[in-house]
Design an enzyme around this catalytic site. Structure first.
Site, PDB file in Angstrom:
ATOM      1  N   CYS A 143       0.570  -1.491   0.338  1.00 31.34           N
ATOM      2  CA  CYS A 143      -0.480   0.291   0.002  1.00 31.34           C
ATOM      3  C   CYS A 143       0.858   1.242  -0.054  1.00 31.34           C
ATOM      4  O   CYS A 143       1.080   1.709   1.135  1.00 31.34           O
ATOM      5  CB  CYS A 143      -0.913  -0.024   1.039  1.00 31.34           C
ATOM      6  SG  CYS A 143      -1.887   1.737   1.193  1.00 31.34           S
ATOM      7  N   CYS A 145      -0.354   3.887   2.469  1.00 33.42           N
ATOM      8  CA  CYS A 145      -0.202   3.323   3.456  1.00 33.42           C
ATOM      9  C   CYS A 145       1.117   4.120   4.076  1.00 33.42           C
ATOM     10  O   CYS A 145       1.409   4.902   4.744  1.00 33.42           O
ATOM     11  CB  CYS A 145      -0.014   2.428   3.983  1.00 33.42           C
ATOM     12  SG  CYS A 145      -1.847   1.941   3.994  1.00 33.42           S
ATOM     13  N   ASP A 146       2.376   4.087   3.272  1.00 35.54           N
ATOM     14  CA  ASP A 146       3.439   3.601   3.677  1.00 35.54           C
ATOM     15  C   ASP A 146       4.401   4.878   2.683  1.00 35.54           C
ATOM     16  O   ASP A 146       5.887   4.743   2.724  1.00 35.54           O
ATOM     17  CB  ASP A 146       4.270   2.358   2.924  1.00 35.54           C
ATOM     18  CG  ASP A 146       3.477   1.469   4.568  1.00 35.54           C
ATOM     19  OD1 ASP A 146       2.454   1.680   5.206  1.00 35.54           O
ATOM     20  OD2 ASP A 146       3.132   0.225   4.421  1.00 35.54           O
TER      21      ASP A 146
END
Length: 309
Positions: free
Chosen positions: A133, A136-137
Protein backbone atom coordinates in the site's frame (compact mmCIF):
# COMPACT_ATOMS: atom_id res chain seq x y z
CA UNK A 1 -29.76 -24.61 17.93
CA UNK A 2 -28.47 -21.39 16.40
CA UNK A 3 -27.94 -18.53 18.82
CA UNK A 4 -30.10 -15.51 17.98
CA UNK A 5 -29.00 -11.89 17.56
CA UNK A 6 -30.33 -8.73 15.95
CA UNK A 7 -27.11 -8.13 14.00
CA UNK A 8 -24.18 -10.38 13.08
CA UNK A 9 -21.04 -8.62 11.90
CA UNK A 10 -18.56 -10.89 10.13
CA UNK A 11 -15.07 -9.41 10.40
CA UNK A 12 -13.59 -7.48 13.32
CA UNK A 13 -11.34 -5.04 11.50
CA UNK A 14 -11.77 -1.26 11.87
CA UNK A 15 -14.96 -1.22 9.78
CA UNK A 16 -16.52 -4.18 11.54
CA UNK A 17 -15.72 -2.78 14.97
CA UNK A 18 -17.22 0.59 14.02
CA UNK A 19 -20.40 -1.11 12.79
CA UNK A 20 -20.55 -2.98 16.12
CA UNK A 21 -20.18 0.31 17.98
CA UNK A 22 -23.06 1.99 16.14
CA UNK A 23 -25.36 -1.03 16.20
CA UNK A 24 -24.79 -1.94 19.85
CA UNK A 25 -25.17 1.66 21.10
CA UNK A 26 -28.60 1.58 19.41
CA UNK A 27 -29.43 -1.15 21.95
CA UNK A 28 -29.31 -3.99 19.45
CA UNK A 29 -28.06 -7.48 20.28
CA UNK A 30 -24.82 -7.63 18.28
CA UNK A 31 -22.38 -10.45 17.54
CA UNK A 32 -18.94 -9.51 16.24
CA UNK A 33 -17.48 -12.60 14.61
CA UNK A 34 -13.95 -13.21 13.32
CA UNK A 35 -11.65 -16.14 12.65
CA UNK A 36 -8.77 -14.29 14.30
CA UNK A 37 -8.03 -11.44 16.74
CA UNK A 38 -9.93 -8.17 16.44
CA UNK A 39 -8.06 -5.50 14.50
CA UNK A 40 -7.79 -7.24 11.14
CA UNK A 41 -4.89 -6.15 8.96
CA UNK A 42 -3.98 -3.45 11.48
CA UNK A 43 -2.40 -6.23 13.52
CA UNK A 44 0.13 -6.72 10.71
CA UNK A 45 0.86 -3.00 10.31
CA UNK A 46 3.84 -1.63 12.15
CA UNK A 47 3.10 2.11 12.02
CA UNK A 48 -0.05 3.96 10.92
CA UNK A 49 0.44 7.66 10.22
CA UNK A 50 -2.66 8.54 8.17
CA UNK A 51 -5.49 7.99 10.63
CA UNK A 52 -6.96 11.20 12.10
CA UNK A 53 -6.22 11.83 15.75
CA UNK A 54 -2.83 10.11 15.77
CA UNK A 55 0.33 11.51 14.23
CA UNK A 56 1.69 7.96 14.45
CA UNK A 57 0.42 4.78 16.12
CA UNK A 58 1.21 1.08 16.03
CA UNK A 59 -1.41 -0.95 14.16
CA UNK A 60 -2.16 -3.39 17.02
CA UNK A 61 -2.42 -0.46 19.45
CA UNK A 62 -5.04 1.25 17.28
CA UNK A 63 -6.95 -2.02 17.04
CA UNK A 64 -6.93 -2.37 20.82
CA UNK A 65 -8.14 1.21 21.30
CA UNK A 66 -10.99 0.64 18.84
CA UNK A 67 -12.03 -2.58 20.54
CA UNK A 68 -11.97 -1.03 24.01
CA UNK A 69 -14.21 1.79 22.79
CA UNK A 70 -16.98 -0.66 21.87
CA UNK A 71 -16.88 -2.86 24.99
CA UNK A 72 -18.98 -0.47 27.08
CA UNK A 73 -21.91 -1.23 24.76
CA UNK A 74 -21.33 -4.98 25.29
CA UNK A 75 -21.50 -6.60 21.86
CA UNK A 76 -20.56 -10.29 21.94
CA UNK A 77 -17.26 -11.27 20.33
CA UNK A 78 -16.74 -14.84 19.13
CA UNK A 79 -14.05 -16.66 17.18
CA UNK A 80 -15.28 -18.65 14.21
CA UNK A 81 -14.45 -19.33 10.58
CA UNK A 82 -17.63 -18.73 8.58
CA UNK A 83 -18.53 -21.68 6.37
CA UNK A 84 -21.76 -20.36 4.86
CA UNK A 85 -24.54 -17.79 5.14
CA UNK A 86 -28.03 -18.88 4.12
CA UNK A 87 -31.36 -17.08 3.95
CA UNK A 88 -34.08 -18.33 6.29
CA UNK A 89 -37.09 -16.10 5.65
CA UNK A 90 -36.20 -12.69 7.06
CA UNK A 91 -33.36 -14.25 9.06
CA UNK A 92 -29.87 -15.17 7.94
CA UNK A 93 -28.26 -18.36 9.23
CA UNK A 94 -24.50 -18.06 9.73
CA UNK A 95 -22.69 -21.38 10.03
CA UNK A 96 -19.15 -21.43 11.44
CA UNK A 97 -16.67 -24.10 12.46
CA UNK A 98 -17.45 -23.33 16.11
CA UNK A 99 -21.23 -22.84 16.09
CA UNK A 100 -24.28 -21.46 14.30
CA UNK A 101 -25.90 -18.04 14.67
CA UNK A 102 -28.97 -16.35 13.25
CA UNK A 103 -30.07 -12.72 12.84
CA UNK A 104 -32.23 -10.57 10.53
CA UNK A 105 -29.13 -8.49 9.70
CA UNK A 106 -25.70 -9.62 8.55
CA UNK A 107 -22.92 -7.11 7.91
CA UNK A 108 -20.02 -8.44 5.84
CA UNK A 109 -16.70 -6.86 6.85
CA UNK A 110 -14.29 -9.63 5.89
CA UNK A 111 -11.90 -7.45 3.91
CA UNK A 112 -9.46 -8.43 1.20
CA UNK A 113 -6.02 -10.00 1.10
CA UNK A 114 -3.15 -8.93 -1.11
CA UNK A 115 -1.74 -11.63 -3.33
CA UNK A 116 1.82 -12.43 -2.33
CA UNK A 117 4.80 -13.31 -4.47
CA UNK A 118 5.71 -16.12 -2.08
CA UNK A 119 9.42 -15.52 -2.53
CA UNK A 120 12.18 -15.59 0.12
CA UNK A 121 12.32 -12.39 2.17
CA UNK A 122 8.74 -11.29 1.49
CA UNK A 123 7.30 -12.37 4.82
CA UNK A 124 10.52 -11.69 6.73
CA UNK A 125 10.59 -8.04 5.67
CA UNK A 126 6.84 -7.38 5.63
CA UNK A 127 6.41 -4.03 7.38
CA UNK A 128 10.16 -3.45 7.21
CA UNK A 129 10.38 -2.36 3.61
CA UNK A 130 7.89 -4.72 1.98
CA UNK A 131 4.51 -3.06 1.51
CA UNK A 132 1.27 -3.58 -0.38
CA UNK A 133 0.00 0.00 0.00
CA UNK A 134 1.76 3.13 -1.26
CA UNK A 135 -0.88 5.44 0.21
CA UNK A 136 -0.16 3.88 3.61
CA UNK A 137 3.63 3.75 3.50
CA UNK A 138 5.04 6.14 0.87
CA UNK A 139 6.00 8.72 3.52
CA UNK A 140 8.49 6.27 5.03
CA UNK A 141 10.50 6.24 1.80
CA UNK A 142 10.98 9.93 1.11
CA UNK A 143 14.06 10.48 -1.07
CA UNK A 144 14.73 6.73 -1.24
CA UNK A 145 14.92 4.36 -4.21
CA UNK A 146 11.94 1.98 -4.27
CA UNK A 147 10.71 -0.86 -6.47
CA UNK A 148 7.15 -1.61 -7.57
CA UNK A 149 6.43 -5.18 -8.63
CA UNK A 150 3.56 -5.55 -11.07
CA UNK A 151 2.29 -4.00 -14.28
CA UNK A 152 -1.46 -3.48 -13.90
CA UNK A 153 -3.47 -0.38 -13.05
CA UNK A 154 -2.81 -0.62 -9.31
CA UNK A 155 0.95 -1.03 -9.74
CA UNK A 156 1.24 1.97 -12.03
CA UNK A 157 -1.15 4.18 -10.05
CA UNK A 158 0.78 3.47 -6.86
CA UNK A 159 4.11 3.90 -8.65
CA UNK A 160 3.07 7.37 -9.80
CA UNK A 161 1.93 8.15 -6.25
CA UNK A 162 5.27 6.99 -4.84
CA UNK A 163 7.19 9.16 -7.29
CA UNK A 164 5.95 12.25 -5.47
CA UNK A 165 8.09 11.33 -2.47
CA UNK A 166 10.65 8.74 -3.52
CA UNK A 167 13.96 9.51 -5.16
CA UNK A 168 13.21 6.96 -7.86
CA UNK A 169 10.61 4.29 -8.63
CA UNK A 170 11.57 1.20 -10.63
CA UNK A 171 8.68 -0.86 -11.95
CA UNK A 172 9.65 -4.53 -12.20
CA UNK A 173 7.32 -6.46 -14.52
CA UNK A 174 7.42 -10.07 -15.65
CA UNK A 175 6.14 -9.20 -19.15
CA UNK A 176 7.53 -6.98 -21.91
CA UNK A 177 4.71 -4.44 -21.67
CA UNK A 178 2.39 -3.04 -19.02
CA UNK A 179 -1.19 -4.20 -18.52
CA UNK A 180 -2.29 -0.82 -17.11
CA UNK A 181 -4.66 1.35 -19.12
CA UNK A 182 -3.22 3.61 -21.81
CA UNK A 183 -3.69 6.85 -19.85
CA UNK A 184 -1.76 5.52 -16.85
CA UNK A 185 0.98 4.17 -19.10
CA UNK A 186 1.40 7.55 -20.76
CA UNK A 187 1.73 9.28 -17.39
CA UNK A 188 4.18 6.70 -16.11
CA UNK A 189 6.46 6.79 -19.16
CA UNK A 190 6.50 10.59 -19.02
CA UNK A 191 7.49 10.55 -15.33
CA UNK A 192 11.23 11.21 -15.07
CA UNK A 193 11.42 9.47 -11.70
CA UNK A 194 10.04 6.19 -13.02
CA UNK A 195 12.16 3.42 -14.55
CA UNK A 196 11.12 0.04 -15.95
CA UNK A 197 12.62 -3.44 -15.86
CA UNK A 198 10.97 -5.83 -18.32
CA UNK A 199 10.73 -9.62 -18.49
CA UNK A 200 11.82 -9.81 -14.88
CA UNK A 201 10.77 -12.65 -12.56
CA UNK A 202 11.30 -11.64 -8.93
CA UNK A 203 13.25 -14.38 -7.16
CA UNK A 204 13.76 -12.92 -3.68
CA UNK A 205 13.62 -9.80 -1.55
CA UNK A 206 16.92 -9.07 0.12
CA UNK A 207 17.73 -7.25 3.34
CA UNK A 208 20.32 -6.68 6.03
CA UNK A 209 18.38 -8.51 8.74
CA UNK A 210 16.62 -5.32 9.79
CA UNK A 211 15.22 -3.76 6.61
CA UNK A 212 14.94 -4.26 2.88
CA UNK A 213 17.97 -3.54 0.70
CA UNK A 214 16.65 -4.67 -2.67
CA UNK A 215 15.43 -7.56 -4.83
CA UNK A 216 16.94 -10.33 -6.88
CA UNK A 217 15.27 -11.09 -10.19
CA UNK A 218 15.80 -13.38 -13.17
CA UNK A 219 15.85 -11.99 -16.70
CA UNK A 220 13.36 -14.28 -18.45
CA UNK A 221 15.02 -13.76 -21.85
CA UNK A 222 18.63 -14.48 -20.88
CA UNK A 223 18.13 -16.48 -17.68
CA UNK A 224 20.63 -14.20 -15.95
CA UNK A 225 20.07 -13.39 -12.27
CA UNK A 226 20.30 -9.69 -11.45
CA UNK A 227 20.02 -7.45 -8.41
CA UNK A 228 18.19 -4.17 -7.89
CA UNK A 229 18.91 -1.96 -4.89
CA UNK A 230 15.81 -0.55 -3.17
CA UNK A 231 14.86 0.64 0.30
CA UNK A 232 11.23 -0.35 -0.26
CA UNK A 233 9.45 -3.00 -2.31
CA UNK A 234 5.78 -2.39 -3.13
CA UNK A 235 3.95 -5.48 -4.40
CA UNK A 236 0.88 -5.23 -6.66
CA UNK A 237 0.11 -8.60 -8.19
CA UNK A 238 -3.57 -8.70 -7.30
CA UNK A 239 -6.07 -8.48 -4.43
CA UNK A 240 -8.52 -11.16 -3.34
CA UNK A 241 -11.83 -10.29 -1.63
CA UNK A 242 -12.63 -12.64 1.24
CA UNK A 243 -16.14 -13.50 0.10
CA UNK A 244 -16.22 -17.26 -0.54
CA UNK A 245 -18.94 -17.97 2.09
CA UNK A 246 -21.26 -15.36 0.53
CA UNK A 247 -21.12 -16.25 -3.16
CA UNK A 248 -24.27 -18.38 -2.95
CA UNK A 249 -26.26 -15.33 -1.86
CA UNK A 250 -25.88 -13.52 -5.17
CA UNK A 251 -24.31 -10.43 -3.59
CA UNK A 252 -20.87 -10.66 -5.25
CA UNK A 253 -19.75 -9.54 -8.70
CA UNK A 254 -17.73 -11.65 -11.16
CA UNK A 255 -14.47 -10.86 -9.35
CA UNK A 256 -15.89 -11.68 -5.92
CA UNK A 257 -16.27 -8.09 -4.66
CA UNK A 258 -19.57 -7.00 -3.10
CA UNK A 259 -21.25 -4.00 -4.77
CA UNK A 260 -23.28 -1.76 -2.45
CA UNK A 261 -25.13 1.52 -2.59
CA UNK A 262 -24.03 4.56 -0.59
CA UNK A 263 -25.79 3.16 2.48
CA UNK A 264 -23.89 -0.18 2.34
CA UNK A 265 -26.96 -2.11 1.16
CA UNK A 266 -26.32 -5.15 -1.02
CA UNK A 267 -28.82 -6.75 -3.41
CA UNK A 268 -30.26 -8.81 -0.55
CA UNK A 269 -32.38 -6.97 2.08
CA UNK A 270 -30.77 -7.18 5.49
CA UNK A 271 -27.29 -7.97 4.18
CA UNK A 272 -24.82 -5.09 4.22
CA UNK A 273 -21.15 -4.90 3.26
CA UNK A 274 -18.43 -2.45 4.21
CA UNK A 275 -14.74 -1.71 3.97
CA UNK A 276 -12.22 -3.50 1.78
CA UNK A 277 -14.67 -6.20 0.67
CA UNK A 278 -16.74 -3.64 -1.26
CA UNK A 279 -16.29 -2.96 -4.97
CA UNK A 280 -14.43 0.36 -4.67
CA UNK A 281 -11.05 2.01 -5.27
CA UNK A 282 -9.61 3.38 -2.02
CA UNK A 283 -9.12 0.85 0.78
CA UNK A 284 -7.99 2.61 3.95
CA UNK A 285 -8.77 2.47 7.67
CA UNK A 286 -10.45 5.86 7.56
CA UNK A 287 -13.02 4.97 4.91
CA UNK A 288 -13.61 1.52 6.44
CA UNK A 289 -14.56 3.31 9.66
CA UNK A 290 -16.87 5.61 7.68
CA UNK A 291 -18.50 2.61 6.01
CA UNK A 292 -18.90 0.95 9.41
CA UNK A 293 -20.76 3.88 10.93
CA UNK A 294 -23.21 3.89 8.01
CA UNK A 295 -23.73 0.12 8.10
CA UNK A 296 -24.31 0.10 11.85
CA UNK A 297 -26.94 2.81 11.59
CA UNK A 298 -28.56 1.22 8.54
CA UNK A 299 -28.84 -2.07 10.45
CA UNK A 300 -30.94 -0.26 13.04
CA UNK A 301 -33.05 1.40 10.34
CA UNK A 302 -33.65 -1.93 8.61
CA UNK A 303 -34.79 -3.60 11.83
CA UNK A 304 -37.14 -0.69 12.48
CA UNK A 305 -38.64 -1.13 9.03
CA UNK A 306 -39.37 -4.80 9.81
CA UNK A 307 -41.25 -3.79 12.95
CA UNK A 308 -43.29 -1.29 10.97
CA UNK A 309 -44.57 -3.96 8.57
Amino acid sequence: MAKKYDVIIIGAGPGGMTAALYASRANLAVLLLDRGPYGGQMNNTDVIDNYPGFSEIKGPELGEKMYQSITKFSPDFEYGDVQSVKLDGQNKLVKTDTGDYTAPVVIVATGADHKHLNVPGEEEYSGRGVSYCAVCDAAFFKDEDVAVIGGGDSAIEEGIYLSQLAKSVTVVHRRDQLRANATLQKRAFANKKMNFVWNAQTESITGDGNKVTGITYRDKETGEEKKLAAAGVFIYVGTLPQTTPFKGLGVTDEQGWIPTDAKMHTKVPGIFALGDVRAKDLRQIANAVGDGSIAGQEAYNYLQSLEDK
